[in-house]
Design an enzyme around this catalytic site. Structure first.
Site, PDB file in Angstrom:
ATOM      1  N   HIS A 110       0.869  -1.190   0.000  1.00  6.78           N
ATOM      2  CA  HIS A 110       0.000   0.000   0.000  1.00  6.78           C
ATOM      3  C   HIS A 110       0.899   1.230   0.000  1.00  6.78           C
ATOM      4  O   HIS A 110       1.741   1.378   0.898  1.00  6.78           O
ATOM      5  CB  HIS A 110      -0.889  -0.008   1.236  1.00  6.78           C
ATOM      6  CG  HIS A 110      -1.801  -1.207   1.300  1.00  6.78           C
ATOM      7  ND1 HIS A 110      -3.091  -1.179   0.853  1.00  6.78           N
ATOM      8  CD2 HIS A 110      -1.576  -2.479   1.711  1.00  6.78           C
ATOM      9  CE1 HIS A 110      -3.641  -2.373   1.001  1.00  6.78           C
ATOM     10  NE2 HIS A 110      -2.739  -3.189   1.530  1.00  6.78           N
ATOM     11  N   GLU A 161      -7.733 -12.784   5.345  1.00  8.69           N
ATOM     12  CA  GLU A 161      -6.807 -12.287   6.373  1.00  8.69           C
ATOM     13  C   GLU A 161      -7.611 -12.227   7.677  1.00  8.69           C
ATOM     14  O   GLU A 161      -7.309 -12.905   8.636  1.00  8.69           O
ATOM     15  CB  GLU A 161      -6.280 -10.900   5.981  1.00  8.69           C
ATOM     16  CG  GLU A 161      -5.360 -10.266   7.024  1.00  8.69           C
ATOM     17  CD  GLU A 161      -5.059  -8.782   6.739  1.00  8.69           C
ATOM     18  OE1 GLU A 161      -5.813  -8.158   5.955  1.00  8.69           O
ATOM     19  OE2 GLU A 161      -4.095  -8.254   7.326  1.00  8.69           O
TER      20      GLU A 161
HETATM   21  N1  HPA Z   1      -5.042  -4.237   4.753  1.00 11.81           N
HETATM   22  C1  HPA Z   1      -6.234  -3.813   4.344  1.00 11.81           C
HETATM   23  N2  HPA Z   1      -6.454  -2.574   3.978  1.00 11.81           N
HETATM   24  C2  HPA Z   1      -5.446  -1.716   4.012  1.00 11.81           C
HETATM   25  C3  HPA Z   1      -4.195  -2.110   4.424  1.00 11.81           C
HETATM   26  C4  HPA Z   1      -3.989  -3.425   4.810  1.00 11.81           C
HETATM   27  O1  HPA Z   1      -2.882  -3.832   5.184  1.00 11.81           O
HETATM   28  N3  HPA Z   1      -3.391  -1.035   4.352  1.00 11.81           N
HETATM   29  C5  HPA Z   1      -4.137  -0.036   3.884  1.00 11.81           C
HETATM   30  N4  HPA Z   1      -5.387  -0.444   3.671  1.00 11.81           N
HETATM   31 ZN    ZN Z   2      -2.870  -5.171   2.185  1.00  8.74          ZN
END
Ligand code: HPA
Ligand code: ZN
Length: 331
Positions: free
Chosen positions: A14, A195
């Site tokens: 990101h 996740e």
């Molecule tokens: N996961 C999900 N959404 C996100 C992340 C992440 O690690 N970083 C920024 N948005």
């Molecule tokens: Zn991510």
């Protein structure tokens, strides 16, 4: 073997989440914004859990207000990545943060980021491509505006479309319209799933969004029939073990399922997600994989080849990256 020098590909990063805390503090100072609440005394980002992390992330992002700020961010991030041996990187960028998903404003942000990426490539040899990303907790309507930006700028540099944000909100099918729009514009597709959500969230992303890669996806391990489906269908997982361990998805590196997924035939790759937030780098990921699972040069080379095959860039770019990998000993 020096792990930092091994050539690496990173498919899941990101852009704002890669911002060094000192860089964000510097921008906050320039713009007289008080961000002291999001930093610990040692200068690192402070957050309690994943949902709080997302709000700290958005607070940090709030000081990035112009195309020029994003150009500086790209420069800072690529310098750091190149120092860890990254030769090719795909980064998530969100039009929501870059001009509020107005297509004209988005084009200006994009040009600034591309110019900075071109300069970094000339200086450090690192190649960057962008994946436009909608944000799940911003809802399906905002996602459509992001998908429109993506479709309007699909091409050599914007190669894909994805979804990030809070997996606890909404369902993948709520975003199917946006993914269809991106697919019709020729973009390749990936989605965060598996996740925080279990195996069903991975199935939903595959069935409802028809993605070819999954961001994380590691909790597929809880359903071996799904693991076999991932292997048979050649779905690539963008695995971010350090992120998972820091956020507590798995208590220890040794308990991370990356090795089991790989042994059962799933295509796995390795990325950092939001490296300064999770106190990691690509070198650190490799060091921990070496320590936890005994991975060596041949394993890391295989991971890079998997990432190269799953990369969203064009064939000429892939050939250039392949050459960088072959230039390095891996037997
Ligand atoms: N996961 C999900 N959404 C996100 C992340 C992440 O690690 N970083 C920024 N948005
Ligand atoms: Zn991510």
């Amino acid at each position: 073997m020096s792990l930092s020098e091994l050539p690496k590909l990173e498919l899941h990063l990101h852009l704002e989440g890669a911002a060094p805390p000192a860089f964000i503090r510097g921008l906050a100072k320039e713009k007289s914004v008080d961000l002291s609440g999001i930093f610990r005394e040692d200068g690192s980002y402070a957050y309690r859990d994943f949902v709080h992390f997302l709000s700290v992330y958005e607070a940090a992002t709030s000081v990035l207000k112009s195309p020029e700020d994003y150009a500086r961010l790209v420069t800072a991030v690529l310098e750091e990545s190149a120092a860890h041996g990254v030769v090719y990187c795909e980064t998530f960028v969100s039009p929501d943060f870059c001009g509020g998903s107005d297509v004209g404003a988005w084009r200006e942000y994009l040009h600034a980021m591309q110019d900075a990426a071109d300069r970094a490539e000339a200086q450090h040899g690192i190649i960057l491509r962008g994946i436009v990303t909608c944000i799940r907790h911003f809802g399906p309507e905002k996602a459509k505006a992001s998908a429109r930006c993506a479709a309007e700028t699909a091409g050599d540099w914007i190669t894909g479309f994805g979804i990030a944000g809070d997996e606890g909100q909404g369902k993948p099918r709520d975003f199917a319209y946006s993914f269809d729009m991106a697919r019709e514009a020729g973009l390749r597709l990936t989605a965060h799933a598996g996740e925080w959500g279990g195996p069903q969230s991975v199935k939903d992303a595959l069935d409802d969004l028809k993605v070819e890669r999954i961001g994380h996806g590691v909790r597929a391990i809880e359903d071996l029939a799904l693991v076999d489906r991932l292997a048979e269908d050649g779905i690539t997982l963008e695995v971010c073990p350090g992120s998972n361990v820091t956020l507590g998805v798995y208590p220890k590196w040794d308990q991370h399922p990356i090795q089991k997924l790989r042994e059962r035939g799933v295509k796995v790759t390795v990325s950092t997600d939001d490296p300064p937030f999770f106190h990691t780098t690509m070198t650190r990921e490799y060091e921990e994989l070496e320590r936890a699972f005994g991975w060596g040069a041949a394993d890391f080379h295989e991971i890079s080849q998997t990432a190269l095959a799953a990369a969203f860039c064009d064939e000429d770019t892939k050939a250039k990256i392949a050459k960088r990998l072959e230039d390095h000993p891996h037997e």
